[in-house]
Design a protein around this motif. Structure first.
Motif, mmCIF file in Angstrom:
data_model
loop_
_atom_site.group_PDB
_atom_site.id
_atom_site.type_symbol
_atom_site.label_atom_id
_atom_site.label_comp_id
_atom_site.label_asym_id
_atom_site.label_seq_id
_atom_site.Cartn_x
_atom_site.Cartn_y
_atom_site.Cartn_z
ATOM 1 N N ILE A 1 0.824 -1.203 0.000
ATOM 2 C CA ILE A 1 0.000 0.000 0.000
ATOM 3 C C ILE A 1 0.860 1.257 0.000
ATOM 4 O O ILE A 1 0.593 2.220 -0.735
ATOM 5 C CB ILE A 1 -0.957 -0.011 1.210
ATOM 6 C CG1 ILE A 1 -1.997 -1.130 1.044
ATOM 7 C CG2 ILE A 1 -1.643 1.336 1.380
ATOM 8 C CD1 ILE A 1 -2.828 -1.399 2.282
ATOM 9 N N ILE A 2 1.917 1.275 0.807
ATOM 10 C CA ILE A 2 2.815 2.432 0.858
ATOM 11 C C ILE A 2 3.476 2.662 -0.498
ATOM 12 O O ILE A 2 3.544 3.800 -0.993
ATOM 13 C CB ILE A 2 3.875 2.244 1.962
ATOM 14 C CG1 ILE A 2 3.211 2.298 3.339
ATOM 15 C CG2 ILE A 2 4.962 3.307 1.854
ATOM 16 C CD1 ILE A 2 4.118 1.891 4.472
ATOM 17 N N ASP A 3 3.945 1.589 -1.120
ATOM 18 C CA ASP A 3 4.567 1.716 -2.439
ATOM 19 C C ASP A 3 3.570 2.228 -3.479
ATOM 20 O O ASP A 3 3.915 3.039 -4.343
ATOM 21 C CB ASP A 3 5.140 0.367 -2.888
ATOM 22 C CG ASP A 3 6.572 0.169 -2.437
ATOM 23 O OD1 ASP A 3 7.056 1.007 -1.643
ATOM 24 O OD2 ASP A 3 7.202 -0.810 -2.858
ATOM 25 N N LEU B 1 1.744 6.556 -6.975
ATOM 26 C CA LEU B 1 0.654 7.444 -7.376
ATOM 27 C C LEU B 1 1.135 8.891 -7.422
ATOM 28 O O LEU B 1 0.909 9.602 -8.416
ATOM 29 C CB LEU B 1 -0.513 7.308 -6.396
ATOM 30 C CG LEU B 1 -1.646 8.329 -6.545
ATOM 31 C CD1 LEU B 1 -2.338 8.171 -7.898
ATOM 32 C CD2 LEU B 1 -2.653 8.184 -5.405
ATOM 33 N N TYR B 2 1.800 9.325 -6.368
ATOM 34 C CA TYR B 2 2.233 10.721 -6.297
ATOM 35 C C TYR B 2 3.447 11.006 -7.170
ATOM 36 O O TYR B 2 3.695 12.156 -7.533
ATOM 37 C CB TYR B 2 2.513 11.098 -4.840
ATOM 38 C CG TYR B 2 1.259 11.115 -3.992
ATOM 39 C CD1 TYR B 2 0.183 11.930 -4.331
ATOM 40 C CD2 TYR B 2 1.132 10.298 -2.864
ATOM 41 C CE1 TYR B 2 -0.978 11.942 -3.581
ATOM 42 C CE2 TYR B 2 -0.025 10.310 -2.100
ATOM 43 C CZ TYR B 2 -1.073 11.134 -2.464
ATOM 44 O OH TYR B 2 -2.230 11.139 -1.726
ATOM 45 N N PHE C 1 -2.798 0.835 -12.263
ATOM 46 C CA PHE C 1 -2.266 -0.140 -11.313
ATOM 47 C C PHE C 1 -2.929 -1.493 -11.522
ATOM 48 O O PHE C 1 -4.104 -1.574 -11.880
ATOM 49 C CB PHE C 1 -2.526 0.307 -9.874
ATOM 50 C CG PHE C 1 -1.666 1.446 -9.409
ATOM 51 C CD1 PHE C 1 -0.552 1.222 -8.625
ATOM 52 C CD2 PHE C 1 -1.978 2.752 -9.766
ATOM 53 C CE1 PHE C 1 0.246 2.274 -8.202
ATOM 54 C CE2 PHE C 1 -1.191 3.809 -9.351
ATOM 55 C CZ PHE C 1 -0.078 3.576 -8.566
ATOM 56 N N CYS C 2 -2.159 -2.526 -11.285
ATOM 57 C CA CYS C 2 -2.684 -3.885 -11.264
ATOM 58 C C CYS C 2 -2.326 -4.489 -9.916
ATOM 59 O O CYS C 2 -1.145 -4.671 -9.608
ATOM 60 C CB CYS C 2 -2.102 -4.712 -12.404
ATOM 61 S SG CYS C 2 -2.765 -6.380 -12.444
ATOM 62 N N ILE C 3 -3.330 -4.759 -9.110
ATOM 63 C CA ILE C 3 -3.127 -5.328 -7.777
ATOM 64 C C ILE C 3 -3.470 -6.803 -7.837
ATOM 65 O O ILE C 3 -4.611 -7.182 -8.118
ATOM 66 C CB ILE C 3 -4.006 -4.617 -6.733
ATOM 67 C CG1 ILE C 3 -3.718 -3.112 -6.748
ATOM 68 C CG2 ILE C 3 -3.770 -5.207 -5.345
ATOM 69 C CD1 ILE C 3 -4.690 -2.306 -5.902
ATOM 70 N N LYS D 1 -9.723 -0.490 0.063
ATOM 71 C CA LYS D 1 -9.575 0.957 0.228
ATOM 72 C C LYS D 1 -8.496 1.501 -0.707
ATOM 73 O O LYS D 1 -8.644 2.610 -1.246
ATOM 74 C CB LYS D 1 -9.225 1.275 1.690
ATOM 75 C CG LYS D 1 -9.091 2.767 1.972
ATOM 76 C CD LYS D 1 -10.386 3.515 1.707
ATOM 77 C CE LYS D 1 -10.250 4.989 2.052
ATOM 78 N NZ LYS D 1 -11.483 5.762 1.710
ATOM 79 N N LEU D 2 -7.431 0.748 -0.902
ATOM 80 C CA LEU D 2 -6.368 1.187 -1.814
ATOM 81 C C LEU D 2 -6.906 1.329 -3.234
ATOM 82 O O LEU D 2 -6.662 2.342 -3.896
ATOM 83 C CB LEU D 2 -5.210 0.191 -1.792
ATOM 84 C CG LEU D 2 -4.098 0.435 -2.829
ATOM 85 C CD1 LEU D 2 -3.431 1.782 -2.597
ATOM 86 C CD2 LEU D 2 -3.076 -0.697 -2.807
ATOM 87 N N ALA D 3 -7.634 0.316 -3.709
ATOM 88 C CA ALA D 3 -8.186 0.373 -5.063
ATOM 89 C C ALA D 3 -9.132 1.568 -5.213
ATOM 90 O O ALA D 3 -9.104 2.280 -6.227
ATOM 91 C CB ALA D 3 -8.918 -0.927 -5.383
ATOM 92 N N THR D 4 -9.944 1.809 -4.196
ATOM 93 C CA THR D 4 -10.874 2.940 -4.222
ATOM 94 C C THR D 4 -10.126 4.263 -4.285
ATOM 95 O O THR D 4 -10.470 5.163 -5.066
ATOM 96 C CB THR D 4 -11.780 2.917 -2.974
ATOM 97 O OG1 THR D 4 -12.495 1.683 -2.932
ATOM 98 C CG2 THR D 4 -12.768 4.063 -2.994
#
Length: 248
Positions: free
Chosen positions: A79-81, A86-87, A94-96, A105-108
């Motif tokens: 998640i941190i990466d 993103l920034y 992204f592909c998770i 929550k990350l995908a959202t």
């Protein structure tokens, strides 16, 4: 979208290394996977299978020790990466790769930032994570299954003749989804363009994929259902074929 740079982030604690090549080939259909990272505590024997395929697929392993029993620290590192990427604005999507609802929550958040988000996971993946993605693909359908042909079970529901347990029945819910989608995007004569129909269905059901039902594309799935009128038109000098669908 195919030229878009993608970050592929894999949760090795939650996904098997089987069919990694098929998985990366699938991702390449949606963009250029320029960043490929995989997260795990690599001191654990449970992820040994991944070590043999990382180098040949240019996937960078990220070590994350499990400091506390029962806690998945690899999730936090991924998640941190993802937020750093993103920034940094180095990628457009992204592909998770995970079957874990912890990434919902990350995908959202990534989608709120305008990122295209693909999820890949097993059939056990919780619904919240599936619906949080723009597109969700079940890893089971990426297995190579030859000579897949539709047939019917003893209840009359159409299924695909395949050894893959991932293939679902074409039940009434799927037929209703397609029919309603045709009605909602059709012209005044009831015709809906097949390409637009596929995109619209995906917005309503992010894990919809004709391969889930044993068909390589949406068109043969629709023909097999047999409850739609089909019209093919050729346009332009190159005689490009356009397919239109209408409810019977």
């Amino acid at each position: 979208m195919k030229d878009e740079k993608l970050a592929v982030l894999i949760d090795a604690d939650n996904i098997t290394h089987a069919n990694v090549k098929e998985m990366l080939d699938e991702i390449a259909k949606y963009g250029n996977p320029t960043i490929k990272r995989i997260y795990a505590d690599w001191t654990k024997p449970t992820v040994n299978g991944w070590k043999n395929v990382l180098l040949e697929n240019a996937i960078t392993p990220i070590q994350q020790y499990s400091y506390t029993s029962g806690k998945n620290s690899s999730d936090s590192a991924l998640i941190i990466d993802a937020m750093d990427l993103l920034y940094s604005k180095k990628v457009g999507g992204f592909c998770i790769v995970s079957s874990d609802s912890d990434f919902t929550k990350l995908a959202t958040r990534l989608r709120e930032a305008g990122m295209f988000v693909i999820g890949l996971g097993e059939k056990k993946t919780p619904k919240p994570f599936i619906t949080a993605c723009d597109k969700f693909i079940y890893l089971e359908i990426l297995k190579k299954n030859k000579n897949v042909k539709p047939t019917s079970n003893n209840k009359g529901k159409k299924v695909a003749k395949s050894e893959a347990s991932s293939v679902n029945q074409i039940d009434s819910d799927i037929i209703t989804l397609i029919k309603e989608s045709v009605d909602e995007i059709s012209d005044e004569n009831g015709w809906a363009f097949l390409g637009a129909l596929g995109n619209y269905i995906l917005k309503k059901k992010t894990d919809f994929d004709s391969r889930n039902y044993g068909f390589p594309k949406l068109f043969p799935l629709i023909k097999e259902i047999g409850e739609f009128e089909i019209e093919e038109k050729e346009t332009g000098e190159n005689k490009i074929r356009h397919i239109y669908i209408r409810n019977k």
